[in-house]
Write a protein that holds these residues in place. Structure first.
Motif, PDB file in Angstrom:
ATOM      1  N   ILE A 144      -3.923   3.632   8.916  1.00  0.00           N
ATOM      2  CA  ILE A 144      -4.824   2.485   8.791  1.00  0.00           C
ATOM      3  C   ILE A 144      -4.363   1.436   9.795  1.00  0.00           C
ATOM      4  O   ILE A 144      -3.247   0.935   9.716  1.00  0.00           O
ATOM      5  N   LEU A 145      -5.231   1.118  10.749  1.00  0.00           N
ATOM      6  CA  LEU A 145      -4.917   0.110  11.750  1.00  0.00           C
ATOM      7  C   LEU A 145      -5.378  -1.275  11.291  1.00  0.00           C
ATOM      8  O   LEU A 145      -4.778  -2.280  11.628  1.00  0.00           O
ATOM      9  N   GLU A 146      -6.467  -1.307  10.536  1.00  0.00           N
ATOM     10  CA  GLU A 146      -6.997  -2.553   9.980  1.00  0.00           C
ATOM     11  C   GLU A 146      -7.910  -2.204   8.816  1.00  0.00           C
ATOM     12  O   GLU A 146      -8.544  -1.148   8.809  1.00  0.00           O
ATOM     13  N   MET A 147      -7.981  -3.119   7.841  1.00  0.00           N
ATOM     14  CA  MET A 147      -8.849  -2.886   6.680  1.00  0.00           C
ATOM     15  C   MET A 147      -9.301  -4.229   6.135  1.00  0.00           C
ATOM     16  O   MET A 147      -8.517  -5.169   6.075  1.00  0.00           O
ATOM     17  N   GLU A 148     -10.569  -4.300   5.748  1.00  0.00           N
ATOM     18  CA  GLU A 148     -11.085  -5.482   5.070  1.00  0.00           C
ATOM     19  C   GLU A 148     -12.107  -5.051   4.037  1.00  0.00           C
ATOM     20  O   GLU A 148     -12.976  -4.229   4.318  1.00  0.00           O
ATOM     21  N   ILE A 149     -11.982  -5.606   2.853  1.00  0.00           N
ATOM     22  CA  ILE A 149     -12.916  -5.322   1.762  1.00  0.00           C
ATOM     23  C   ILE A 149     -13.771  -6.564   1.554  1.00  0.00           C
ATOM     24  O   ILE A 149     -13.256  -7.630   1.224  1.00  0.00           O
ATOM     25  N   MET A 150     -15.066  -6.418   1.747  1.00  0.00           N
ATOM     26  CA  MET A 150     -16.015  -7.493   1.486  1.00  0.00           C
ATOM     27  C   MET A 150     -16.671  -7.195   0.137  1.00  0.00           C
ATOM     28  O   MET A 150     -16.602  -6.060  -0.331  1.00  0.00           O
ATOM     29  N   PRO A 151     -17.331  -8.170  -0.492  1.00  0.00           N
ATOM     30  CA  PRO A 151     -17.945  -7.888  -1.794  1.00  0.00           C
ATOM     31  C   PRO A 151     -18.951  -6.733  -1.779  1.00  0.00           C
ATOM     32  O   PRO A 151     -19.083  -6.012  -2.766  1.00  0.00           O
ATOM     33  N   ASP A 152     -19.642  -6.528  -0.627  1.00  0.00           N
ATOM     34  CA  ASP A 152     -20.688  -5.487  -0.590  1.00  0.00           C
ATOM     35  C   ASP A 152     -20.477  -4.427   0.492  1.00  0.00           C
ATOM     36  O   ASP A 152     -21.385  -3.655   0.774  1.00  0.00           O
ATOM     37  N   HIS A 153     -19.286  -4.371   1.107  1.00  0.00           N
ATOM     38  CA  HIS A 153     -18.998  -3.300   2.056  1.00  0.00           C
ATOM     39  C   HIS A 153     -17.513  -3.252   2.410  1.00  0.00           C
ATOM     40  O   HIS A 153     -16.770  -4.190   2.131  1.00  0.00           O
ATOM     41  N   VAL A 154     -17.122  -2.141   3.015  1.00  0.00           N
ATOM     42  CA  VAL A 154     -15.725  -1.891   3.387  1.00  0.00           C
ATOM     43  C   VAL A 154     -15.663  -1.626   4.887  1.00  0.00           C
ATOM     44  O   VAL A 154     -16.485  -0.875   5.416  1.00  0.00           O
ATOM     45  N   HIS A 155     -14.689  -2.237   5.559  1.00  0.00           N
ATOM     46  CA  HIS A 155     -14.413  -1.963   6.974  1.00  0.00           C
ATOM     47  C   HIS A 155     -13.046  -1.312   7.077  1.00  0.00           C
ATOM     48  O   HIS A 155     -12.070  -1.831   6.519  1.00  0.00           O
TER      49      HIS A 155
ATOM     50  N   VAL B 213     -15.302  -7.032  -6.197  1.00  0.00           N
ATOM     51  CA  VAL B 213     -14.782  -8.354  -6.550  1.00  0.00           C
ATOM     52  C   VAL B 213     -13.963  -8.235  -7.839  1.00  0.00           C
ATOM     53  O   VAL B 213     -13.889  -7.166  -8.430  1.00  0.00           O
ATOM     54  N   GLU B 214     -13.380  -9.357  -8.265  1.00  0.00           N
ATOM     55  CA  GLU B 214     -12.681  -9.432  -9.554  1.00  0.00           C
ATOM     56  C   GLU B 214     -11.601  -8.357  -9.721  1.00  0.00           C
ATOM     57  O   GLU B 214     -11.505  -7.727 -10.766  1.00  0.00           O
ATOM     58  N   GLY B 215     -10.814  -8.161  -8.693  1.00  0.00           N
ATOM     59  CA  GLY B 215      -9.728  -7.191  -8.767  1.00  0.00           C
ATOM     60  C   GLY B 215     -10.072  -5.813  -8.257  1.00  0.00           C
ATOM     61  O   GLY B 215      -9.184  -5.020  -7.930  1.00  0.00           O
ATOM     62  N   VAL B 216     -11.361  -5.489  -8.199  1.00  0.00           N
ATOM     63  CA  VAL B 216     -11.784  -4.189  -7.668  1.00  0.00           C
ATOM     64  C   VAL B 216     -11.365  -4.084  -6.205  1.00  0.00           C
ATOM     65  O   VAL B 216     -10.879  -3.044  -5.750  1.00  0.00           O
ATOM     66  N   ASP B 217     -11.518  -5.188  -5.465  1.00  0.00           N
ATOM     67  CA  ASP B 217     -11.150  -5.197  -4.044  1.00  0.00           C
ATOM     68  C   ASP B 217      -9.662  -4.935  -3.831  1.00  0.00           C
ATOM     69  O   ASP B 217      -9.277  -4.143  -2.969  1.00  0.00           O
ATOM     70  N   VAL B 218      -8.828  -5.557  -4.634  1.00  0.00           N
ATOM     71  CA  VAL B 218      -7.380  -5.378  -4.517  1.00  0.00           C
ATOM     72  C   VAL B 218      -6.988  -3.940  -4.843  1.00  0.00           C
ATOM     73  O   VAL B 218      -6.216  -3.307  -4.116  1.00  0.00           O
ATOM     74  N   ARG B 219      -7.541  -3.417  -5.921  1.00  0.00           N
ATOM     75  CA  ARG B 219      -7.239  -2.040  -6.322  1.00  0.00           C
ATOM     76  C   ARG B 219      -7.769  -1.047  -5.289  1.00  0.00           C
ATOM     77  O   ARG B 219      -7.109  -0.046  -4.986  1.00  0.00           O
ATOM     78  N   LEU B 220      -8.954  -1.325  -4.742  1.00  0.00           N
ATOM     79  CA  LEU B 220      -9.527  -0.451  -3.716  1.00  0.00           C
ATOM     80  C   LEU B 220      -8.608  -0.384  -2.501  1.00  0.00           C
ATOM     81  O   LEU B 220      -8.368   0.703  -1.969  1.00  0.00           O
ATOM     82  N   LYS B 221      -8.076  -1.518  -2.069  1.00  0.00           N
ATOM     83  CA  LYS B 221      -7.146  -1.520  -0.933  1.00  0.00           C
ATOM     84  C   LYS B 221      -5.952  -0.616  -1.207  1.00  0.00           C
ATOM     85  O   LYS B 221      -5.556   0.176  -0.356  1.00  0.00           O
ATOM     86  N   SER B 222      -5.380  -0.732  -2.372  1.00  0.00           N
ATOM     87  CA  SER B 222      -4.205   0.095  -2.689  1.00  0.00           C
ATOM     88  C   SER B 222      -4.572   1.575  -2.761  1.00  0.00           C
ATOM     89  O   SER B 222      -3.799   2.433  -2.321  1.00  0.00           O
ATOM     90  N   LEU B 223      -5.749   1.894  -3.276  1.00  0.00           N
ATOM     91  CA  LEU B 223      -6.199   3.290  -3.332  1.00  0.00           C
ATOM     92  C   LEU B 223      -6.429   3.855  -1.935  1.00  0.00           C
ATOM     93  O   LEU B 223      -6.096   5.015  -1.662  1.00  0.00           O
ATOM     94  N   ILE B 224      -6.994   3.046  -1.053  1.00  0.00           N
ATOM     95  CA  ILE B 224      -7.236   3.501   0.321  1.00  0.00           C
ATOM     96  C   ILE B 224      -5.898   3.757   1.024  1.00  0.00           C
ATOM     97  O   ILE B 224      -5.728   4.776   1.683  1.00  0.00           O
TER      98      ILE B 224
END
Length: 130
Positions: free
Chosen positions: A51-62, A29-40
């Motif tokens: 990457i065909l699809e991606m979603e970052i939830m507060p407690d897990h990654v799909h 959360v709090e920007g970690v999710d956005v940065r994680l997406k860009s890193l992935i």
């Protein structure tokens, strides 16, 4: 269905991958999710993983990704988790005080696509009769 190829393998290897932060803490959360997406995206691009699809939830990654079978799904997930953990813990120092490591050691992976298992089994069973 669209197939990919490298020099000696034609393939369609798609995987649904899910992993969690240590203790399944809601720290993405709090920007970690956005940065994680860009890193992935960046890490997958370097490995030629689509990457065909991606979603970052507060407690897990799909992730829904396509991986060259000679590269391997385990190697891809290990690289994504390793790079993202190192960078996120450097950039978001508060993560270090919340959990001892960013990611749990485990992850879920399931193959996706193609024909249903029963259809493939039937196709193989009938090879000598055709």
């Amino acid at each position: 269905m669209k197939y990919k190829s490298n020099f000696n393998v034609v393939y369609s290897c798609r995987y649904h991958v899910v992993w969690c932060p240590k203790y399944r803490r809601p720290v993405l959360v709090e920007g970690v999710d956005v940065r994680l997406k860009s890193l992935i995206v960046e890490t997958c691009s370097k490995m030629n993983v689509d990457i065909l699809e991606m979603e970052i939830m507060p407690d897990h990654v799909h992730l829904l990704i396509e991986v060259d079978p000679q590269f391997g799904i385990h190697r891809a997930v290990k690289q994504i988790k390793g790079v993202s953990s190192r960078v996120l813990r450097q950039e978001f120092s508060w993560l270090k005080s919340r959990i001892p490591t960013l990611w749990s050691n485990s992850y879920f992976v399931s193959t996706v696509g193609g024909a249903p298992l029963a259809v493939i089994k039937k196709y193989i069973e009938n090879q000598k009769t055709v």
